[in-house]
Design a protein around this motif. Structure first.
Motif, PDB file in Angstrom:
ATOM      1  N   TYR A 182     -10.955   3.175  -0.152  1.00  0.00           N
ATOM      2  CA  TYR A 182     -10.021   3.384  -1.255  1.00  0.00           C
ATOM      3  C   TYR A 182      -9.850   2.067  -2.001  1.00  0.00           C
ATOM      4  O   TYR A 182      -9.588   1.035  -1.386  1.00  0.00           O
ATOM      5  N   THR A 183      -9.977   2.117  -3.327  1.00  0.00           N
ATOM      6  CA  THR A 183      -9.661   0.947  -4.139  1.00  0.00           C
ATOM      7  C   THR A 183      -8.155   0.980  -4.364  1.00  0.00           C
ATOM      8  O   THR A 183      -7.642   1.855  -5.059  1.00  0.00           O
ATOM      9  N   VAL A 184      -7.441   0.040  -3.732  1.00  0.00           N
ATOM     10  CA  VAL A 184      -5.976   0.046  -3.776  1.00  0.00           C
ATOM     11  C   VAL A 184      -5.424  -0.830  -4.896  1.00  0.00           C
ATOM     12  O   VAL A 184      -4.273  -0.679  -5.288  1.00  0.00           O
ATOM     13  N   ILE A 185      -6.231  -1.746  -5.392  1.00  0.00           N
ATOM     14  CA  ILE A 185      -5.926  -2.465  -6.634  1.00  0.00           C
ATOM     15  C   ILE A 185      -7.182  -2.389  -7.484  1.00  0.00           C
ATOM     16  O   ILE A 185      -8.238  -2.915  -7.104  1.00  0.00           O
ATOM     17  N   GLU A 186      -7.074  -1.703  -8.593  1.00  0.00           N
ATOM     18  CA  GLU A 186      -8.227  -1.561  -9.483  1.00  0.00           C
ATOM     19  C   GLU A 186      -8.560  -2.909 -10.111  1.00  0.00           C
ATOM     20  O   GLU A 186      -7.747  -3.843 -10.041  1.00  0.00           O
ATOM     21  N   PRO A 187      -9.740  -3.046 -10.725  1.00  0.00           N
ATOM     22  CA  PRO A 187     -10.099  -4.336 -11.320  1.00  0.00           C
ATOM     23  C   PRO A 187      -8.974  -4.879 -12.214  1.00  0.00           C
ATOM     24  O   PRO A 187      -8.487  -4.193 -13.106  1.00  0.00           O
ATOM     25  N   VAL A 212      -9.119  -4.919  -4.856  1.00  0.00           N
ATOM     26  CA  VAL A 212      -8.877  -4.865  -3.415  1.00  0.00           C
ATOM     27  C   VAL A 212      -9.209  -3.462  -2.941  1.00  0.00           C
ATOM     28  O   VAL A 212      -8.772  -2.470  -3.549  1.00  0.00           O
ATOM     29  N   GLN A 213     -10.013  -3.393  -1.881  1.00  0.00           N
ATOM     30  CA  GLN A 213     -10.366  -2.113  -1.281  1.00  0.00           C
ATOM     31  C   GLN A 213      -9.847  -2.043   0.144  1.00  0.00           C
ATOM     32  O   GLN A 213      -9.790  -3.057   0.844  1.00  0.00           O
ATOM     33  N   LEU A 214      -9.501  -0.829   0.532  1.00  0.00           N
ATOM     34  CA  LEU A 214      -9.095  -0.521   1.895  1.00  0.00           C
ATOM     35  C   LEU A 214     -10.205   0.296   2.537  1.00  0.00           C
ATOM     36  O   LEU A 214     -10.673   1.283   1.953  1.00  0.00           O
ATOM     37  N   VAL A 215     -10.641  -0.132   3.717  1.00  0.00           N
ATOM     38  CA  VAL A 215     -11.598   0.642   4.514  1.00  0.00           C
ATOM     39  C   VAL A 215     -10.850   1.035   5.787  1.00  0.00           C
ATOM     40  O   VAL A 215     -10.447   0.177   6.571  1.00  0.00           O
ATOM     41  N   LEU A 250       0.833  -1.194   0.000  1.00  0.00           N
ATOM     42  CA  LEU A 250       0.000   0.000   0.000  1.00  0.00           C
ATOM     43  C   LEU A 250       0.872   1.250   0.000  1.00  0.00           C
ATOM     44  O   LEU A 250       1.827   1.350   0.767  1.00  0.00           O
ATOM     45  N   LYS A 251       0.517   2.202  -0.847  1.00  0.00           N
ATOM     46  CA  LYS A 251       1.202   3.499  -0.912  1.00  0.00           C
ATOM     47  C   LYS A 251       0.155   4.592  -0.720  1.00  0.00           C
ATOM     48  O   LYS A 251      -0.977   4.471  -1.188  1.00  0.00           O
TER      49      LYS A 251
END
Length: 113
Positions: free
Chosen positions: A94-99, A84-87, A24-25
């Protein structure tokens, strides 16, 4: 066997154990340190438009998803879509890895049957 590509494509042999680490960045490019209450959600569907999840995993305070053989052993050999989403603890999302592509590869030995 697990392969990950720079474009976030994941290839996994059906029925294998895998650990997938999500780096994560933040917006300035620095490593984001997960808080104990932060949640990462991995979602996998046949297509982006599908209503049903093939796999959905949540982890709290960690950036490593653990896949057991039973997570993929009934999936068809094909390409799926995941993100992948971060809550955060403040309920920011935040969507940290888009589809991206998640490909289930064939195996010869099926020890999980």
């Amino acid at each position: 066997m697990l392969y990950t590509d720079p474009d976030n494509t994941i290839r996994i042999t059906r029925g294998d154990t895998a650990r997938i680490n999500v780096d994560l960045k933040n917006s300035s490019g620095e490593t984001y340190e997960l808080l104990e209450s932060d949640i990462l959600i991995f979602s996998l569907k046949r297509t982006i438009e599908s209503d049903e999840y093939c796999i959905q995993k949540q982890i709290i305070g960690s950036n490593m998803f653990y896949f057991k053989p039973e997570d993929t052993n009934k999936l068809d050999f094909r390409k799926y879509k995941y993100d992948v989403q971060l809550v955060t603890e403040n309920e920011e999302v935040y969507t940290v890895i888009e589809p991206s592509t998640f490909e289930v590869m064939p195996e010869v030995t099926t020890t999980w049957q």
